[in-house]
Scaffold this motif. Structure first.
Motif, mmCIF file in Angstrom:
data_model
loop_
_atom_site.group_PDB
_atom_site.id
_atom_site.type_symbol
_atom_site.label_atom_id
_atom_site.label_comp_id
_atom_site.label_asym_id
_atom_site.label_seq_id
_atom_site.Cartn_x
_atom_site.Cartn_y
_atom_site.Cartn_z
ATOM 1 N N ASN A 72 2.309 6.716 -8.214
ATOM 2 C CA ASN A 72 1.761 5.383 -8.239
ATOM 3 C C ASN A 72 0.580 5.469 -8.797
ATOM 4 O O ASN A 72 0.026 4.614 -9.805
ATOM 5 C CB ASN A 72 1.656 4.663 -7.108
ATOM 6 C CG ASN A 72 3.079 4.232 -6.326
ATOM 7 O OD1 ASN A 72 3.926 4.001 -7.209
ATOM 8 N ND2 ASN A 72 3.096 4.135 -5.169
ATOM 9 N N GLU A 102 -4.737 3.962 -3.111
ATOM 10 C CA GLU A 102 -3.245 4.420 -3.243
ATOM 11 C C GLU A 102 -3.291 5.720 -2.760
ATOM 12 O O GLU A 102 -4.137 6.547 -3.381
ATOM 13 C CB GLU A 102 -2.700 4.082 -4.535
ATOM 14 C CG GLU A 102 -1.287 4.735 -4.710
ATOM 15 C CD GLU A 102 -0.215 4.029 -3.813
ATOM 16 O OE1 GLU A 102 0.145 4.542 -3.107
ATOM 17 O OE2 GLU A 102 -0.001 2.802 -3.912
ATOM 18 N N LYS A 149 6.009 -3.666 -5.096
ATOM 19 C CA LYS A 149 6.310 -2.354 -5.534
ATOM 20 C C LYS A 149 7.900 -2.135 -5.586
ATOM 21 O O LYS A 149 8.415 -2.827 -4.682
ATOM 22 C CB LYS A 149 5.858 -0.962 -4.909
ATOM 23 C CG LYS A 149 4.270 -1.001 -4.870
ATOM 24 C CD LYS A 149 3.793 0.124 -4.128
ATOM 25 C CE LYS A 149 2.345 0.323 -3.892
ATOM 26 N NZ LYS A 149 2.083 1.548 -3.036
#
Length: 130
Positions: free
Chosen positions: A19, A14, A109
């Motif tokens: 996040n 990521e 997400k």
């Protein structure tokens, strides 16, 4: 990064710092697992080679490649642990393409933390038994 004496390694690929922080929180109390972080596909490839994680959580939109390209590179590298795609893109054709490419699952997400924890528990329990 979290460390554990002996735990399953989970690599989170990521590039978004927020996040990453969220995922670190998810893993904070999960001492049986060690969370590794890679912010690019290239870092992920190196980490898989060095650390042999049991599971990969892969953002589908990385700065140097997309999740499908990463999966292909892992396959070519000869190391393909179970991979779960994470993305804000919920278009059915994108989900279908990820699954067809070999992703074990496709999580949307923004991350629903309780659902993520439950899914991780289930996924990692099955990994531990293999």
């Amino acid at each position: 990064m979290h460390s554990a004496d002996q735990g399953l390694k989970v690599l989170y690929v990521e590039d978004d710092r927020l996040n990453i922080v969220l995922m670190e929180e998810v893993f904070r109390d999960a001492t049986q697992w060690e969370l590794l972080i890679a912010e690019t596909g290239a870092e992920a490839l190196q980490c898989v080679e060095d650390e042999a994680p049991a599971l990969l959580l892969v953002d589908m939109n990385l700065p140097d490649m997309n999740g499908l390209q990463l999966l292909q590179a892992l396959r070519e590298q000869g190391q393909l642990p179970p991979c779960i795609a994470l993305s804000a893109d919920a278009l059915p054709e994108q989900v279908a393409a990820a699954r067809a490419a070999g992703f074990a699952d496709y999580w949307l997400k923004p991350i629903d933390v309780p659902a993520l924890q439950a899914a991780l528990q289930q996924r990692l329990s099955s990994v531990e038994q293999t």
